[in-house]
Design a protein around this motif. Structure first.
Motif, PDB file in Angstrom:
ATOM      1  N   GLU A  61       0.808  -1.220   0.000  1.00 58.84           N
ATOM      2  CA  GLU A  61       0.000   0.000   0.000  1.00 58.84           C
ATOM      3  C   GLU A  61       0.845   1.276   0.000  1.00 58.84           C
ATOM      4  N   VAL A  62       2.153   1.176   0.244  1.00 59.03           N
ATOM      5  CA  VAL A  62       3.010   2.375   0.235  1.00 59.03           C
ATOM      6  C   VAL A  62       4.187   2.203  -0.726  1.00 59.03           C
ATOM      7  N   LYS A  63       3.954   1.535  -1.851  1.00 58.36           N
ATOM      8  CA  LYS A  63       5.023   1.292  -2.828  1.00 58.36           C
ATOM      9  C   LYS A  63       5.479   2.574  -3.524  1.00 58.36           C
ATOM     10  N   SER A  64       4.782   3.693  -3.288  1.00 58.13           N
ATOM     11  CA  SER A  64       5.211   4.952  -3.896  1.00 58.13           C
ATOM     12  C   SER A  64       6.502   5.457  -3.282  1.00 58.13           C
ATOM     13  N   PHE A  65       6.873   4.907  -2.126  1.00 61.57           N
ATOM     14  CA  PHE A  65       8.117   5.302  -1.469  1.00 61.57           C
ATOM     15  C   PHE A  65       9.224   4.310  -1.806  1.00 61.57           C
ATOM     16  N   LYS A 110       9.382   8.512  12.389  1.00 61.09           N
ATOM     17  CA  LYS A 110       9.255   7.925  11.060  1.00 61.09           C
ATOM     18  C   LYS A 110       9.757   8.878   9.983  1.00 61.09           C
ATOM     19  N   ARG A 111      10.448   8.313   8.964  1.00 63.73           N
ATOM     20  CA  ARG A 111      10.813   9.063   7.760  1.00 63.73           C
ATOM     21  C   ARG A 111      10.455   8.217   6.559  1.00 63.73           C
ATOM     22  N   SER A 112       9.803   8.842   5.578  1.00 64.77           N
ATOM     23  CA  SER A 112       9.456   8.165   4.334  1.00 64.77           C
ATOM     24  C   SER A 112      10.144   8.889   3.183  1.00 64.77           C
ATOM     25  N   CYS A 113      10.845   8.140   2.328  1.00 62.13           N
ATOM     26  CA  CYS A 113      11.681   8.748   1.290  1.00 62.13           C
ATOM     27  C   CYS A 113      11.257   8.274  -0.096  1.00 62.13           C
ATOM     28  N   THR A 114      11.103   9.206  -1.017  1.00 61.28           N
ATOM     29  CA  THR A 114      10.750   8.882  -2.395  1.00 61.28           C
ATOM     30  C   THR A 114      11.999   8.508  -3.185  1.00 61.28           C
ATOM     31  N   GLN A 116      13.136  10.017  -5.806  1.00 63.27           N
ATOM     32  CA  GLN A 116      13.880  11.244  -6.098  1.00 63.27           C
ATOM     33  C   GLN A 116      14.744  11.653  -4.916  1.00 63.27           C
ATOM     34  N   GLN A 117      14.202  11.541  -3.718  1.00 61.51           N
ATOM     35  CA  GLN A 117      14.968  11.920  -2.521  1.00 61.51           C
ATOM     36  C   GLN A 117      16.175  11.016  -2.307  1.00 61.51           C
ATOM     37  N   THR A 118      16.063   9.746  -2.683  1.00 66.03           N
ATOM     38  CA  THR A 118      17.174   8.816  -2.489  1.00 66.03           C
ATOM     39  C   THR A 118      18.101   8.778  -3.697  1.00 66.03           C
ATOM     40  N   SER A 119      17.997   9.794  -4.583  1.00 66.81           N
ATOM     41  CA  SER A 119      18.840   9.840  -5.784  1.00 66.81           C
ATOM     42  C   SER A 119      19.602  11.146  -5.918  1.00 66.81           C
ATOM     43  N   SER A 120      19.278  12.147  -5.108  1.00 66.76           N
ATOM     44  CA  SER A 120      19.859  13.476  -5.264  1.00 66.76           C
ATOM     45  C   SER A 120      21.142  13.624  -4.448  1.00 66.76           C
ATOM     46  N   PHE A 121      22.193  14.135  -5.133  1.00 64.54           N
ATOM     47  CA  PHE A 121      23.480  14.360  -4.467  1.00 64.54           C
ATOM     48  C   PHE A 121      23.846  15.840  -4.402  1.00 64.54           C
ATOM     49  N   THR A 122      22.980  16.691  -4.927  1.00 61.87           N
ATOM     50  CA  THR A 122      23.292  18.118  -4.945  1.00 61.87           C
ATOM     51  C   THR A 122      22.109  18.923  -4.429  1.00 61.87           C
TER      52      THR A 122
END
Length: 301
Positions: A61-65, A110-114, A116-122
């Motif tokens: 149900e939360v596969k968007s993250f 709790k922290r939920s990460c998308t 995009q959030q787990t791909s940005s280095f800048t």
């Protein structure tokens, strides 16, 4: 290797992402064969040694993250998107472990990460939002743990830059090619730039220290040079000499050779490597040919 003996309390005095990751890697090396971090890095074992109680797939149900970190008491629970490739899953686990270990990151439970959030280095701009900075820090933590500088730097610098070699390194460390390229940009001793593009449109530019300025037209969202090897090649290439004017802003005052290589990926994605070989100066004949190619006389009508 035997079960790691790590304790969160050993890192309680550290607040900086670099200090935390370096201290953690030092402790892992002390417990490892030949004082080196095992490759690929056992990220599950590391997390479970640091009070992470479980690492499980994200509920449907939360596969968007891409990743979720949940805290209950003194324990943490990491969830990852199991629809993603294994290297992506490993990076997400490292990302959530970064949130767990960096004191300022987990202010609630709790922290939920998308993705995009787990791909940005800048993060650019004067007033970077705290949430953006936190996600970038967690990505750097994951990259530093999964591709530890001592071991990774030896691997990337033992031969001249080559995208096929870099791909083999990404497989060795069980990380994505994209993450491997970012780490290469940070740790390479060579003067080069890596350009990720999709259908010839630039998505990311990674330039090592000392590489001269690219032509100002080549930035994120722009098309790669139509005169480049990358625009013409239909398969992977080796490093091939390329005219400076194809990619660079200034004339070749360095008197050195420029090389280009393209690496094919899926669905129109490609990676281009541009390498400035400053170990070999052009001889006078080559320089004369280059000067003639730049000569553009104008005559009055």
């Amino acid at each position: 290797m035997s079960k790691l003996e790590l304790s969160l309390i050993d890192y309680a005095d550290y607040t900086n992402v670099n200090d935390i990751s370096n201290a953690l890697l030092r402790n892992i090396r002390k417990q490892s064969l030949n004082n080196q971090v095992p490759i690929p890095v056992p990220i599950h074992d590391i997390a479970m040694s640091l009070d992470i109680a479980s690492i499980d797939p994200i509920p449907p149900e939360v596969k968007s993250f891409e990743g979720i970190l949940y805290k209950e008491g003194w324990q943490g629970f990491i969830f990852y998107n199991d629809n993603s490739p294994e290297p992506r899953q490993r990076f997400t686990i490292g990302h959530e472990l970064g949130h767990w270990m960096i004191p300022s990151h987990l202010t609630g439970n709790k922290r939920s990460c998308t993705k995009q959030q787990t791909s940005s280095f800048t993060a650019t701009g004067k007033n970077i939002p705290k949430e953006v900075r936190i996600e970038v820090e967690a990505n750097y933590f994951s990259a530093q743990i999964l591709m530890p500088s001592f071991e990774f730097k030896k691997d990337i610098n033992r031969v001249e830059p080559d995208l096929r070699h870099l791909f083999r390194i990404s497989q060795k460390y069980n990380v994505s090619m994209a993450a491997c390229c970012v780490r290469f940009k940070e740790l390479s001793d060579f003067s080069c730039v890596i350009i990720h593009h999709h259908n010839f449109v630039i998505k990311r530019v990674l330039k090592t220290k000392g590489f001269p300025s690219l032509d100002r037209n080549f930035k994120k969202g722009a098309f790669i040079s139509p005169k480049s090897i990358s625009a013409k090649a239909t398969t992977d290439t080796s490093l091939e000499p390329v005219d400076w004017k194809v990619w660079l802003q200034n004339p070749n005052n360095y008197k050195t050779e420029l090389y280009e290589q393209v690496f094919q990926q899926n669905d129109g994605y490609r990676i281009t490597l541009i390498y400035l070989d400053d170990s070999k100066e052009l001889d006078e004949d080559d320089l004369e040919l280059e000067r003639l190619s730049e000569w553009n006389p104008k005559f009055k009508k």
